[in-house]
Design a protein around this motif. Structure first.
Motif, mmCIF file in Angstrom:
data_model
loop_
_atom_site.group_PDB
_atom_site.id
_atom_site.type_symbol
_atom_site.label_atom_id
_atom_site.label_comp_id
_atom_site.label_asym_id
_atom_site.label_seq_id
_atom_site.Cartn_x
_atom_site.Cartn_y
_atom_site.Cartn_z
ATOM 1 N N THR A 71 0.822 -1.211 0.000
ATOM 2 C CA THR A 71 0.000 0.000 0.000
ATOM 3 C C THR A 71 0.860 1.267 0.000
ATOM 4 O O THR A 71 0.342 2.368 0.177
ATOM 5 C CB THR A 71 -0.938 0.006 1.220
ATOM 6 O OG1 THR A 71 -0.166 -0.029 2.426
ATOM 7 C CG2 THR A 71 -1.856 -1.198 1.185
ATOM 8 N N ARG A 90 0.622 -4.860 -6.375
ATOM 9 C CA ARG A 90 -0.069 -3.567 -6.326
ATOM 10 C C ARG A 90 -1.062 -3.413 -7.467
ATOM 11 O O ARG A 90 -2.137 -2.836 -7.302
ATOM 12 C CB ARG A 90 0.952 -2.428 -6.376
ATOM 13 C CG ARG A 90 1.763 -2.270 -5.100
ATOM 14 C CD ARG A 90 2.541 -0.971 -5.106
ATOM 15 N NE ARG A 90 3.485 -0.923 -4.008
ATOM 16 C CZ ARG A 90 4.781 -1.164 -4.129
ATOM 17 N NH1 ARG A 90 5.293 -1.444 -5.321
ATOM 18 N NH2 ARG A 90 5.574 -1.099 -3.075
ATOM 19 N N SER A 98 -6.745 -2.327 -1.020
ATOM 20 C CA SER A 98 -5.583 -1.575 -0.543
ATOM 21 C C SER A 98 -5.927 -0.746 0.691
ATOM 22 O O SER A 98 -5.146 -0.677 1.650
ATOM 23 C CB SER A 98 -5.047 -0.663 -1.649
ATOM 24 O OG SER A 98 -4.539 -1.420 -2.728
ATOM 25 N N ALA A 102 -4.223 -1.000 4.428
ATOM 26 C CA ALA A 102 -3.579 0.176 5.006
ATOM 27 C C ALA A 102 -4.178 0.566 6.349
ATOM 28 O O ALA A 102 -3.501 1.169 7.189
ATOM 29 C CB ALA A 102 -3.678 1.351 4.030
#
Length: 246
Positions: A71, A90, A98, A102
């Motif tokens: 992230t 990613r 994501s 996070a």
């Protein structure tokens, strides 16, 4: 209450599914997930979705260094194989996935229990517990009687008595260990998705909060299929798959 404790799944769907099914058969009713849900493996989206669903159902989850790196939040460099996997990962994650990663905490305290990815003395530093010195440092950094950590991809148990001496042993899979209230404990369940002890079987642990019994588990799964997916994804260089299906 029987809790299944899993860590370092590393986007390995086959291993994660096998461990969850195994834990359900043995009576687990709760899940604790100690981070590194992505990295190295080829099913990051599926694994994160499954973790999200488990958390929605009441599971506890903390962030690992690979999750943070995926992230964009990790400032320390990764190894070349890890970086290749993360660059690919990613692009596979949705914004919602994501954001979920996070937002995960570095540690969670649950009464006498502490859940953290790497260690208790600096949860956001991701330093390894490589032996009794680091294990003792971690146990002394928290008031929790039992600490459950990931990050280290081999199962291990440390304990410390009133004399502050730290001792270590390798748990026997399938053999219940009473975590005596007279000692402090640090438990490393080993990696679900990428064990590094020469045994490709996935690792996880069961903890019975009523009896205080800990049982580490090894679960065979279709590791050739997991390795084939990584090859097909195209981000693995020679040697990157040495810990999957060896």
């Amino acid at each position: 209450m029987m809790t299944a404790i899993l860590t370092d799944i590393h986007a390995n769907r086959e291993a994660f599914e096998a461990c969850l099914a195994h834990a359900e058969r043995l009576g687990a009713t709760r899940h604790v997930l100690l981070g590194d849900f992505v990295g190295y493996g080829a099913d990051p989206g599926w694994v994160v979705d499954k973790v999200m669903a488990l958390v929605e159902a009441g599971a506890t989850a903390v962030i690992g260094n690979h999750d943070l790196a995926a992230t964009g939040g990790l400032r320390t460099p990764m190894s070349a194989p890890a970086q290749r996997a993360l660059d690919w990962t990613r692009a596979q994650l949705t914004l919602a996935q994501s954001e979920f990663l996070a937002a995960l905490p570095y540690e969670v305290e649950d009464g006498p229990l502490l859940y953290v990815h790497a260690n208790a003395w600096k949860p956001d530093g991701f330093e390894y517990i490589d032996g009794v010195v680091e294990a003792g440092r971690s146990m002394r950094a928290t008031k929790a009687r039992i600490t459950f950590c990931g990050h280290v991809h081999q199962p291990a148990v440390y304990h410390m008595g009133i004399n502050q001496r730290v001792e270590h042993f390798a748990p026997i899979p399938g053999s219940a260990l009473p975590l005596s209230a007279a000692r402090r404990w640090l438990v490393l369940p080993g990696s679900c998705g990428q064990p590094r002890d020469g045994n490709p079987a996935a690792c996880y642990a069961l903890f019975d909060e009523v009896t205080g019994l800990l049982t580490t588990q090894r679960v065979p799964y279709d590791h050739p299929a997991a390795a084939a997916k990584v090859r097909a994804a195209g981000f693995a260089a020679p040697g990157d798959l040495s810990a999957i299906g060896r």
